[in-house]
Enzyme design. Structure first.
Site, PDB file in Angstrom:
ATOM      1  N   GLY A   8     -98.471 -80.418  -6.834  1.00 10.92           N
ATOM      2  CA  GLY A   8     -98.204 -80.685  -5.429  1.00 10.92           C
ATOM      3  C   GLY A   8     -97.756 -82.122  -5.224  1.00 10.92           C
ATOM      4  O   GLY A   8     -97.948 -82.987  -6.083  1.00 10.92           O
ATOM      5  N   CYS A   9     -97.181 -82.390  -4.061  1.00  9.00           N
ATOM      6  CA  CYS A   9     -96.610 -83.718  -3.792  1.00  9.00           C
ATOM      7  C   CYS A   9     -97.695 -84.782  -3.628  1.00  9.00           C
ATOM      8  O   CYS A   9     -97.660 -85.826  -4.287  1.00  9.00           O
ATOM      9  CB  CYS A   9     -95.684 -83.665  -2.584  1.00  9.00           C
ATOM     10  SG  CYS A   9     -96.404 -82.909  -1.116  1.00  9.00           S
TER      11      CYS A   9
END
Length: 325
Positions: free
Chosen positions: A134-135
């Site tokens: 995920g970012c």
């Protein structure tokens, strides 16, 4: 040249992925599958690609492609793979959160490797299936991994992270409208963000006895892209000790750089870089981390993983210029 397929071609991460693959010297886009846009020109949705491609979104899938990118909403990748079969040679890189946690990594005979190159480079090289991080998780993990690797996380880590509007995807909601986002600021999912699971698993992989808690407050910024993260925790050594530790850990990292100067978002937006900066105040070490949420936090890291899986140069197709002005 390798043949590439994309599932879910209309979103922000797919748009970045298409742009990168069109300019990658060793990839050929075979199909871009989109149920909502089948038959439409790709550049009608991703308008920055006008003049770059005449490809159309497809309603059919080639199960023989060399690599498949899944750019589907969270929870949809598993459903898609349950209803579609691909050849044994097809490598799969999933950009959702469906396979990131250890309990989810084995699925229908496929084993997904968590695709953070700074942690799992050798495993990624041998993998056929990747769960792209995920970012928020990317920026926060890169800020903390060197401490965990040396078993130096001895107290809680307080994290404040601000993300741009593209982090919420293309679907409209009250907090993505321009009139709400412009000149505004807010937090959300305090202490409970879904990326904490993968962050904690990586920390405990390196420091099994870690009892410190990562306390995350995510924020919505009034800009389009990028994540600016500050994290601080107890650290007994000097600032020079910390710098040496971080520089050594990331010595062979293709895109993670420890900066002597304070950092800001425009240095990384439109690149696959993660910049880190360290600051010591009394017994607290402050780590600042910046990434582009759509590139190092999503599609750029997916290409980085693809390069490792196929034996290409890790930085192939990813030497991008920052959006500084």
């Amino acid at each position: 040249m390798i043949d590439v397929g994309i599932i879910g071609g209309a979103g922000y991460t797919a748009g970045e992925l298409i742009r990168l693959l069109l300019n990658h010297p060793k990839t050929k886009l075979d199909f871009i599958y989109s149920t909502s846009n089948a038959g439409n020109k790709v550049h009608k949705v991703h308008q920055d690609l006008v003049g770059s491609t005449d490809l159309e979104f497809s309603s059919t899938i080639n199960p023989e492609v060399d690599v498949l990118f899944l750019c589907l909403g969270h929870g949809n990748s598993k459903a898609f793979l349950e209803s579609h079969q691909f050849s044994s040679k097809t490598k799969i890189i999933d950009l959702s959160n469906d396979f990131r946690l250890e309990k989810d990594r084995d699925f229908q005979g496929m084993h997904f490797v968590y695709g953070l190159p700074e942690l799992h480079k050798e495993a990624i090289k041998k993998a056929s299936y990747i769960a792209n991080p995920g970012c928020f998780a990317t920026g926060i993990q890169l800020a903390l991994l060197p401490l965990a690797a040396h078993h130096l996380l001895k107290s809680d880590v307080h994290v404040n992270a601000v993300t741009g509007a593209t982090g919420a995807g293309t679907s409209l909601s009250d907090t993505t409208h321009f009139s709400w986002r412009d000149n505004n600021f807010s937090h959300y999912k305090a202490f409970s963000h879904q990326h904490l699971g993968e962050i904690n698993e990586s920390i405990h992989e390196l420091q099994k006895d870690a009892i410190s808690e990562v306390i995350l407050v995510p924020n919505r910024g009034n800009f389009s892209r990028g994540i600016f993260t500050t994290a601080y925790t107890h650290f007994d050594g000097s600032l020079e000790d910390a710098k040496n530790l971080y520089n050594t850990y990331y010595e062979e990292a293709a895109f993670t750089i420890v900066s002597d100067e304070e950092i800001h978002l425009k240095q990384v937006v439109n690149t696959n870089k993660c910049l880190l900066h360290l600051y010591k105040h009394n017994n607290k070490l402050l780590i600042t981390s910046t990434v582009d949420n759509l590139l190092k936090g999503a599609s750029g890291q997916a290409i980085q993983n693809m390069n490792l899986m196929f034996g290409f140069e890790e930085s192939e197709g990813l030497l991008l210029k920052a959006n500084f002005f």
